[in-house]
Design a protein around this motif. Structure first.
Motif, PDB file in Angstrom:
ATOM      1  N   MET A 129       1.025  -0.914   0.150  1.00 13.78           N
ATOM      2  CA  MET A 129      -0.131   0.098   0.065  1.00 13.78           C
ATOM      3  C   MET A 129       1.009   1.279  -0.008  1.00 13.78           C
ATOM      4  SD  MET A 129      -1.211   0.709   3.860  1.00 13.78           S
ATOM      5  CE  MET A 129      -0.019  -0.678   4.212  1.00 13.78           C
ATOM      6  N   LYS A 130       0.374   2.514  -0.609  1.00 11.94           N
ATOM      7  CA  LYS A 130       1.018   3.561  -0.494  1.00 11.94           C
ATOM      8  C   LYS A 130       0.464   4.679   0.274  1.00 11.94           C
ATOM      9  CE  LYS A 130       3.837   3.187  -4.204  1.00 11.94           C
ATOM     10  NZ  LYS A 130       5.367   3.781  -4.252  1.00 11.94           N
ATOM     11  N   LEU A 131       1.216   5.181   1.008  1.00 11.43           N
ATOM     12  CA  LEU A 131       0.703   6.284   1.846  1.00 11.43           C
ATOM     13  C   LEU A 131       1.842   7.509   1.696  1.00 11.43           C
ATOM     14  CD1 LEU A 131       0.101   4.418   5.293  1.00 11.43           C
ATOM     15  CD2 LEU A 131      -1.608   5.641   3.649  1.00 11.43           C
ATOM     16  N   GLY A 132       1.564   8.619   1.427  1.00  8.46           N
ATOM     17  CA  GLY A 132       2.313   9.837   1.304  1.00  8.46           C
ATOM     18  C   GLY A 132       3.593   9.556   0.528  1.00  8.46           C
ATOM     19  N   GLY A 133       3.356   8.842  -0.685  1.00  6.12           N
ATOM     20  CA  GLY A 133       4.040   8.320  -1.862  1.00  6.12           C
ATOM     21  C   GLY A 133       5.249   7.454  -1.750  1.00  6.12           C
ATOM     22  N   CYS A 134       5.157   6.741  -0.746  1.00  4.29           N
ATOM     23  CA  CYS A 134       6.116   5.481  -0.128  1.00  4.29           C
ATOM     24  C   CYS A 134       5.219   4.280  -0.019  1.00  4.29           C
ATOM     25  CB  CYS A 134       7.122   5.681   0.995  1.00  4.29           C
ATOM     26  SG  CYS A 134       8.340   6.888   0.612  1.00  4.29           S
ATOM     27  N   GLY A 135       5.904   3.252  -0.359  1.00  2.00           N
ATOM     28  CA  GLY A 135       4.935   1.826  -0.025  1.00  2.00           C
ATOM     29  C   GLY A 135       5.573   1.439   1.315  1.00  2.00           C
ATOM     30  N   TYR A 136       4.423   0.796   1.760  1.00  3.61           N
ATOM     31  CA  TYR A 136       4.518   0.066   3.132  1.00  3.61           C
ATOM     32  C   TYR A 136       3.955  -1.183   3.223  1.00  3.61           C
ATOM     33  CZ  TYR A 136       4.677   5.007   5.024  1.00  3.61           C
ATOM     34  OH  TYR A 136       5.233   6.260   5.332  1.00  3.61           O
ATOM     35  N   LEU A 137       4.550  -2.209   4.117  1.00  6.65           N
ATOM     36  CA  LEU A 137       3.587  -3.409   4.386  1.00  6.65           C
ATOM     37  C   LEU A 137       3.216  -3.372   5.800  1.00  6.65           C
ATOM     38  CD1 LEU A 137       6.832  -5.621   3.229  1.00  6.65           C
ATOM     39  CD2 LEU A 137       4.719  -4.729   1.936  1.00  6.65           C
ATOM     40  N   TYR A 138       1.837  -3.771   6.090  1.00  3.42           N
ATOM     41  CA  TYR A 138       1.260  -3.832   7.261  1.00  3.42           C
ATOM     42  C   TYR A 138       1.489  -5.140   7.806  1.00  3.42           C
ATOM     43  CZ  TYR A 138      -2.552  -4.366  10.611  1.00  3.42           C
ATOM     44  OH  TYR A 138      -3.159  -4.327  11.727  1.00  3.42           O
ATOM     45  N   GLN A 139       1.641  -5.071   9.142  1.00  2.00           N
ATOM     46  CA  GLN A 139       1.867  -6.446   9.975  1.00  2.00           C
ATOM     47  C   GLN A 139       1.277  -6.475  11.298  1.00  2.00           C
ATOM     48  OE1 GLN A 139       6.011  -7.015  11.940  1.00  2.00           O
ATOM     49  NE2 GLN A 139       6.047  -8.821  10.456  1.00  2.00           N
ATOM     50  N   LYS A 140       0.512  -7.323  11.694  1.00  2.00           N
ATOM     51  CA  LYS A 140      -0.206  -7.380  12.920  1.00  2.00           C
ATOM     52  C   LYS A 140       0.265  -8.718  13.619  1.00  2.00           C
ATOM     53  CE  LYS A 140      -4.197  -7.772  15.492  1.00  2.00           C
ATOM     54  NZ  LYS A 140      -5.614  -8.350  15.487  1.00  2.00           N
ATOM     55  N   ILE A 141       0.964  -8.696  14.887  1.00  2.00           N
ATOM     56  CA  ILE A 141       1.204  -9.666  15.601  1.00  2.00           C
ATOM     57  C   ILE A 141       0.864  -9.522  16.859  1.00  2.00           C
ATOM     58  CG2 ILE A 141       3.106 -11.055  16.467  1.00  2.00           C
ATOM     59  CD1 ILE A 141       4.851  -9.993  14.218  1.00  2.00           C
ATOM     60  N   GLU A 142      -0.139 -10.163  17.193  1.00  2.00           N
ATOM     61  CA  GLU A 142      -0.961 -10.233  18.633  1.00  2.00           C
ATOM     62  C   GLU A 142      -1.639  -8.715  18.689  1.00  2.00           C
ATOM     63  OE1 GLU A 142       1.085 -11.672  21.851  1.00  2.00           O
ATOM     64  OE2 GLU A 142       1.661 -13.479  21.046  1.00  2.00           O
ATOM     65  N   SER A 143      -1.250  -8.040  19.701  1.00  2.00           N
ATOM     66  CA  SER A 143      -1.890  -6.874  19.517  1.00  2.00           C
ATOM     67  C   SER A 143      -1.018  -5.364  19.116  1.00  2.00           C
ATOM     68  CB  SER A 143      -2.275  -6.313  21.198  1.00  2.00           C
ATOM     69  OG  SER A 143      -1.198  -6.231  21.928  1.00  2.00           O
ATOM     70  N   LYS A 144      -0.003  -6.025  18.310  1.00  2.00           N
ATOM     71  CA  LYS A 144       0.950  -5.104  17.805  1.00  2.00           C
ATOM     72  C   LYS A 144       0.622  -4.685  16.345  1.00  2.00           C
ATOM     73  CE  LYS A 144       5.046  -5.320  20.953  1.00  2.00           C
ATOM     74  NZ  LYS A 144       6.346  -5.578  20.917  1.00  2.00           N
ATOM     75  N   HIS A 145       0.455  -3.507  16.004  1.00  2.00           N
ATOM     76  CA  HIS A 145       0.099  -3.415  14.602  1.00  2.00           C
ATOM     77  C   HIS A 145       1.212  -2.284  14.008  1.00  2.00           C
ATOM     78  CE1 HIS A 145      -4.247  -4.182  14.830  1.00  2.00           C
ATOM     79  NE2 HIS A 145      -3.785  -4.121  16.111  1.00  2.00           N
ATOM     80  N   THR A 146       1.923  -2.802  13.160  1.00  2.00           N
ATOM     81  CA  THR A 146       3.207  -2.324  12.544  1.00  2.00           C
ATOM     82  C   THR A 146       2.920  -2.062  11.203  1.00  2.00           C
ATOM     83  OG1 THR A 146       4.470  -3.631  14.058  1.00  2.00           O
ATOM     84  CG2 THR A 146       5.888  -2.347  12.529  1.00  2.00           C
ATOM     85  N   LEU A 147       3.715  -0.526  10.776  1.00  2.00           N
ATOM     86  CA  LEU A 147       3.964  -0.200   9.135  1.00  2.00           C
ATOM     87  C   LEU A 147       5.400  -0.408   9.058  1.00  2.00           C
ATOM     88  CD1 LEU A 147       1.716   2.856   8.522  1.00  2.00           C
ATOM     89  CD2 LEU A 147       1.438   0.444   7.553  1.00  2.00           C
ATOM     90  N   LEU A 148       5.751  -1.181   7.938  1.00  2.00           N
ATOM     91  CA  LEU A 148       7.182  -1.204   7.733  1.00  2.00           C
ATOM     92  C   LEU A 148       7.477  -0.598   6.085  1.00  2.00           C
ATOM     93  CD1 LEU A 148       7.206  -5.204   8.257  1.00  2.00           C
ATOM     94  CD2 LEU A 148       8.375  -3.469   9.590  1.00  2.00           C
ATOM     95  N   ALA A 149       8.752  -0.178   6.087  1.00  2.00           N
ATOM     96  CA  ALA A 149       9.240   0.471   4.873  1.00  2.00           C
ATOM     97  C   ALA A 149       9.064  -0.943   3.894  1.00  2.00           C
ATOM     98  CB  ALA A 149      10.426   1.155   4.867  1.00  2.00           C
ATOM     99  N   ASP A 150       8.546  -0.833   2.756  1.00  2.00           N
ATOM    100  CA  ASP A 150       8.536  -1.841   1.782  1.00  2.00           C
ATOM    101  C   ASP A 150       9.894  -1.778   1.103  1.00  2.00           C
ATOM    102  OD1 ASP A 150       8.320  -3.642  -0.141  1.00  2.00           O
ATOM    103  OD2 ASP A 150       6.043  -2.822  -0.858  1.00  2.00           O
ATOM    104  N   PRO A 151      10.424  -3.046   1.363  1.00  2.00           N
ATOM    105  CA  PRO A 151      11.980  -3.149   0.749  1.00  2.00           C
ATOM    106  C   PRO A 151      11.857  -3.034  -0.725  1.00  2.00           C
ATOM    107  CG  PRO A 151      11.248  -5.454   1.611  1.00  2.00           C
ATOM    108  CD  PRO A 151       9.949  -4.165   2.217  1.00  2.00           C
ATOM    109  N   LYS A 152      10.807  -3.061  -1.496  1.00  2.00           N
ATOM    110  CA  LYS A 152      10.683  -3.283  -2.828  1.00  2.00           C
ATOM    111  C   LYS A 152      10.634  -1.798  -3.361  1.00  2.00           C
ATOM    112  CE  LYS A 152       9.179  -7.831  -3.324  1.00  2.00           C
ATOM    113  NZ  LYS A 152       8.138  -8.973  -3.443  1.00  2.00           N
TER     114      LYS A 152
END
Length: 73
Positions: free
Chosen positions: A1-24
Motif C-alpha cells: 500500500m502507498k501512503l505519502g508517496g512511499c510503499g508500506y507493508l502492514y503487519q499485525k502480531i497479537e496486539s501490535k500493528h506495524t507499518l514497515l518500509a516496503d523493501p521493494k
C-alpha cells in the motif's frame, strides 16, 4: 500500500500493528527498507505508539498514525 508517496507493508502480531518500509519500494533510503516505521500496540489500558522520529509528527507520519488507528479502533 502507498501512503505519502512511499510503499508500506502492514503487519499485525497479537496486539501490535506495524507499518514497515516496503523493501521493494525505491522511495525509501536503503537503511530504512524493511524497517518498522510506525507501530501501535493496544495494551488493554490504552495505546502505546512508537515512531521513527520522536517528539514531532509530520504529515506523512500523521497518515501512518491514522492508518494504524483505523486498524486498532
Amino acid at each position: 500500500m502507498k501512503l505519502g508517496g512511499c510503499g508500506y507493508l502492514y503487519q499485525k502480531i497479537e496486539s501490535k500493528h506495524t507499518l514497515l518500509a516496503d523493501p521493494k519500494d525505491e522511495g525509501w533510503y536503503n537503511d530504512l527498507k524493511g524497517q518498522a516505521i510506525f507501530q501501535i500496540e493496544d495494551t488493554g489500558n490504552g495505546i502505546d505508539f512508537t515512531q521513527r522520529n520522536k517528539n514531532r509528527l509530520d504529515y506523512d507520519e500523521a497518515q501512518e498514525l491514522f492508518y494504524l488507528l483505523k486498524k486498532v479502533l
